[in-house]
Design a protein around this motif. Structure first.
Motif, short mmCIF file in Angstrom:
data_model
loop_
_atom_site.label_atom_id
_atom_site.label_comp_id
_atom_site.label_asym_id
_atom_site.label_seq_id
_atom_site.Cartn_x
_atom_site.Cartn_y
_atom_site.Cartn_z
N ILE A 94 65.72 27.54 59.60
CA ILE A 94 66.63 28.68 59.45
C ILE A 94 66.20 29.76 60.43
N ALA A 143 65.99 38.13 56.17
CA ALA A 143 65.15 37.33 55.29
C ALA A 143 63.73 37.88 55.19
N ASP A 159 60.50 23.52 54.95
CA ASP A 159 61.48 24.29 55.71
C ASP A 159 60.77 25.31 56.60
N VAL A 195 64.63 32.85 50.90
CA VAL A 195 65.08 31.57 51.43
C VAL A 195 64.16 30.51 50.83
N SER A 236 66.72 33.49 61.60
CA SER A 236 67.24 34.66 60.92
C SER A 236 66.85 35.95 61.63
N ARG A 248 56.59 34.91 53.54
CA ARG A 248 57.65 33.99 53.13
C ARG A 248 57.20 32.53 53.18
N THR A 299 70.74 30.41 52.49
CA THR A 299 69.94 30.94 51.37
C THR A 299 69.91 30.03 50.16
N VAL A 317 60.48 27.48 52.08
CA VAL A 317 59.88 27.76 53.38
C VAL A 317 58.37 27.56 53.33
N LEU A 351 61.26 29.02 58.75
CA LEU A 351 62.02 30.26 58.87
C LEU A 351 61.56 30.96 60.15
N VAL A 363 56.60 29.96 58.94
CA VAL A 363 57.31 31.11 59.51
C VAL A 363 56.92 31.25 60.97
#
Length: 835
Positions: free
Chosen positions: A283, A289, A229, A295, A285, A337, A272, A298, A231, A301
């Motif tokens: 995602i 976050a 994922d 989240v 944001s 993250r 989330t 992830v 972010l 980033v």
């Protein structure tokens, strides 16, 4: 009640290793400061541990509603219970909590209002303040308020932070045994690769984040998105929505989700929670976050490196969020993250040099935000202005004074800053004090339903295409617009808080409610154009083609700063407003109504009028004779606003000031400094009598500043003024040429003598003034007084360039002498025949 199974809850979380230290601090001292990095598990583990140490309910604060709900849901899941049973939450407009719940997650604002209602916080066994490093205003106030509660009763308190200076917090929470114990925790990050991908175009301009940069955010995210994922951080909800829209086109196979505070709970939970599809998610944001919200899944980033911070423009009585460079601490937390579950990658959309220049920590909101709500809280707490409270950062004096003035104008505090009955009522409404006042008073004037509708629209930063607040409320009422459902929920909440009064129908009632919230933004049109004068004294303009231009009176709900060359030259554009009548302006602006004598120094003299006004907006005025005290105030204001530009400098006064400036620059004391700032600091000393004359009506133009300036001349050095810095210079022709001394704000420049070239024959050395320190710069002129040469070294000029000048000029001016030997030729201002 059996204890929480901390081993099961904390499986795999590094903070497990710190539980014994935290237990010892809570049971031994009743206070602790936890410093642990994001992802270590402090939010998950500290509340149940504290709950095991005390009998009763533990209240845990989180910085945002979405974070509070997510934390409660996660802990409830880990304990195998439904949300609201063992673990619940309370946020604005949403409560999931049963009577036997042991842990309650809340936003800081909820706990602040509980404290105002019950200063001992009865029924609460302990408090955990999470993420205090974000330096939100409510969290800072809570820390100080709870420190004082601990002086009244034994209340176990744990303050938790990811990056804040923990020893400072420990000092704020100190007791008779010294600073609060510190509890640390190991990190939880896997290897993290940081890449740099700066945008080829600016990130922001005068209007905010640029479209080009948001395109760069989207394309960079799409390029790096892989198996895990992603972010992506951008500063605000509008930027989130734009990047999501673009990514949905760029990466059609990925699930692209927004995450920001304006989304409904169901939409936030989608971002989330776990994946709904097998494909990796993206995602987008805000800083929701960053640290207070997890989240899952992830591995990448992408960070725009921007954040939104509150700013207050005291001069214009405007407040709002501005986009600024994020701090290094924030960007570090965002990057982390990506390395929670395994090796990750962080892509920063800035240059490494921008990273180095970025502030180290987030700016405390108490130093930049509008403090009106904080001032009401402090007054309700019994500590006006926060005097004597143990705060991490005291409120700036100017900002807290301005906030107190706003509350006073609303009738919520008295002249001493003490809270009034209306203030107590407003403090019980979880809203900005202005909006709380509009709800409570507006309900009595226009009915509860309409008052709640207008306040709900004002509180949620909603927009109307044409800037008409009345039309916006009508559209929301009819269900048009994607914000209508959220607005309706807020209307229902506010209706429950307001006194029940039947709705009344009256023209312009929407504007009346808005004016009750912001009486300083009541505005009256200036002339026939789009410009309005606000009661606060500032000016703002409606946008081109605005539908409200036919209103003489409006109330400005939202105004934004802009380039001073636009918005009719006011530098402020009205983005949302409503028309009102004069009667409604007088009703809502009663707290700003004044009857007073106003004097102004305008058009060259002081004039006075007796005015009836709402703030700066005059309703009527009658000319009257100015008295000395009132006139002096007007002169002082004019000098404060415009400096010495309000004075008229005659040629003689200007020339004397130039000479004194040169003497001070080259010789220093005792020759006086005559710069604007120096003269302003000594006004009474050199201009006192003349200021009194101006204050009582003498036109400024009739005041000659030459003699006042001479009052600054030092004695006996003053006797050498004409010797050191003369007004004229004798030249060989017998003339006395005027010396032009440099401007007072450029005293290092050379004094200039403009004189006909023929008048300087025989002058072999350039004269030097001010005790030989400063050479004269000659502007040698033709017989027609046009410049031929500029020099401060006449000997060099006669030896070289003069020959060329002679060759070019003797044919043009044959009646004037152009000797081959200027060293011995007689100097003259006449023609050859007259010689």
């Amino acid at each position: 009640m059996p204890p929480f199974d901390l081993a099961a809850i904390g499986r795999g979380l590094p903070f497990v290793e710190s539980l014994d230290d935290l237990r010892a601090a809570v049971t031994g001292r009743g206070v602790a400061v936890v410093q642990a990095p994001p992802g270590s598990g402090k939010t998950t583990l500290a509340p149940p541990l504290v709950a095991d140490c005390v009998p009763g309910r533990v209240v845990v604060t989180g910085p945002r509603r979405v974070a509070v709900r997510a934390a409660a849901q996660r802990l409830a899941h880990l304990t195998g219970t439904a949300v609201g049973g063992l673990v619940g939450y309370t946020v604005r407009g949403d409560r999931q909590l049963r009577a036997g719940a042991r842990i309650e997650f809340v936003t800081p604002g909820v706990l602040v209002r509980r404290l105002l209602a019950d200063s001992e916080l009865s029924g609460t066994a302990a408090v955990v303040l999470d993420e205090i490093h974000e330096r939100a205003l409510d969290s800072d106030l809570l820390l100080g308020m709870l420190a004082e509660v601990r002086q009244l009763r034994e209340l176990p308190l744990v303050a938790m932070s990811a990056t804040l200076d923990a020893p400072t917090v420990a000092e704020v929470l100190a007791d008779d045994d010294g600073p609060a114990p510190l509890v640390g925790s190991p990190g939880a990050l896997h290897p993290l690769e940081v890449r740099w991908a700066p945008s080829p175009t600016p990130r922001t301009d005068a209007r905010g984040v640029t479209r080009e940069f948001l395109h760069h955010v989207a394309t960079t995210t799409a390029h790096h998105h892989g198996a895990g994922d992603t972010l992506t951080f951008v500063p605000g909800a509008r930027e989130v929505d734009r990047v999501v829209e673009e990514l949905q086109a760029l990466v059609p196979k990925a699930e692209v989700l927004p995450l920001h505070g304006r989304l409904g709970p169901r939409e936030q939970d989608r971002a989330t929670g776990a994946r709904e599809r097998d494909s990796p998610r993206i995602i987008v944001s805000t800083d929701l976050a960053e640290s207070s919200l997890t989240v899952p899944g992830v591995r990448l980033v992408v960070d725009a490196g921007l954040t939104r911070e509150p700013r207050r423009d005291a001069a214009r009585d405007m407040s709002g969020l501005v986009t600024v460079q994020a701090s290094r601490a924030s960007m570090t937390q965002r990057a982390g993250r990506a390395a929670r579950l395994g090796p990750g990658t962080a892509v920063r959309l800035i240059e490494e040099s921008a990273w180095v220049r970025a502030p180290e920590h987030v700016t405390p909101q108490i130093t930049t935000a509008d403090l009106t709500e904080a001032a009401l809280v402090l007054a309700a707490w019994g500590s006006p202005r926060g005097d004597g409270m143990p705060l991490l950062t005291p409120p700036p004096a100017a900002a807290i004074t301005a906030a107190e003035g706003t509350l006073s104008g609303l009738g919520l505090v008295d002249d001493a800053g003490r809270i009034t009955d209306d203030g107590h009522a407003a403090s019980r409404v979880p809203a900005d004090p202005r909006l709380a006042r509009a709800l409570l008073v507006g309900a009595q004037l226009v009915g509860t339903a309409l008052a709640a509708e207008v306040v709900a629209a004002l509180s949620d930063d909603l927009r109307s295409d044409d800037g008409d607040l009345t039309r916006l409320v009508a559209d929301l009422r009819s269900g048009r617009g994607r914000e209508a459902s959220r607005w309706r929920r807020e209307v229902d909440r506010l209706t429950r808080l307001a006194p029940a009064v039947a709705d009344g129908s009256r023209s312009g009632a929407v504007g009346l409610v808005a004016a009750l919230a912001h009486p300083s933004r009541i505005a009256r049109r200036v002339g026939d154009g789009p410009t309005y004068l606000l009661a606060s004294g500032t000016r703002a303009a409606l946008p081109t083609g605005g539908s409200l231009r036919h209103h003489e009176w409006i109330v400005v709900a939202d105004v934004a700063r802009t380039d001073s060359r636009v918005a009719a030259g006011t530098g402020a554009v009205i983005r949302l407003a409503a028309g009102i009548t004069r009667e409604e302006a007088e009703t809502a602006g009663a707290g700003l109504r004044v009857r007073q004598v106003r004097a102004d120094l305008g058009e060259g003299r002081v004039t006075a009028r007796e005015v009836d006004a709402i703030g700066a907006i005059e309703l009527s005025s009658t000319p009257m004779r100015v008295d000395a005290e009132t006139g002096a105030d007007a002169v002082a204001r004019a000098l404060a606003d415009h400096g010495l530009d309000v004075l008229v400098w005659s040629p003689a006064a200007d020339a004397l000031r130039r000479r004194l400036a040169a003497l001070h620059h080259h010789l220093g004391d005792p020759w006086p400094d005559v710069s604007d700032s120096a003269l302003a600091a000594r006004l009474d000393e050199w201009l006192g009598p003349e200021l009194q004359r101006i204050a009582t009506g003498t036109p400024v133009a009739k005041i000659d500043l030459t003699d006042p300036l001479r009052r600054l001349l030092p004695w006996p050095a003053a006797t050498r003024l004409d010797e050191l810095a003369p007004e004229r210079l004798a030249v060989p022709s017998g003339s006395r040429a005027a010396i032009t001394w440099p401007a007072h704000d450029d005293p290092s420049a050379a004094p200039v003598v403009a004189v006909k070239l023929q008048e300087c024959f025989g002058l072999t050395e350039s004269p030097r003034l001010i005790d030989g320190r400063v050479p004269v710069l000659f502007h040698l002129l033709s017989p027609a007084r046009r410049p031929l040469a500029v020099t401060d070294d006449l000997a060099s000029f006669w030896s070289g360039p003069y020959a060329q000048v002679r060759g070019e000029m003797r044919g043009r001016y044959p009646k004037h002498p152009w000797p081959q030997d200027p060293w011995t030729a007689p100097a003259t201002a006449r023609t050859k025949r007259r010689m």
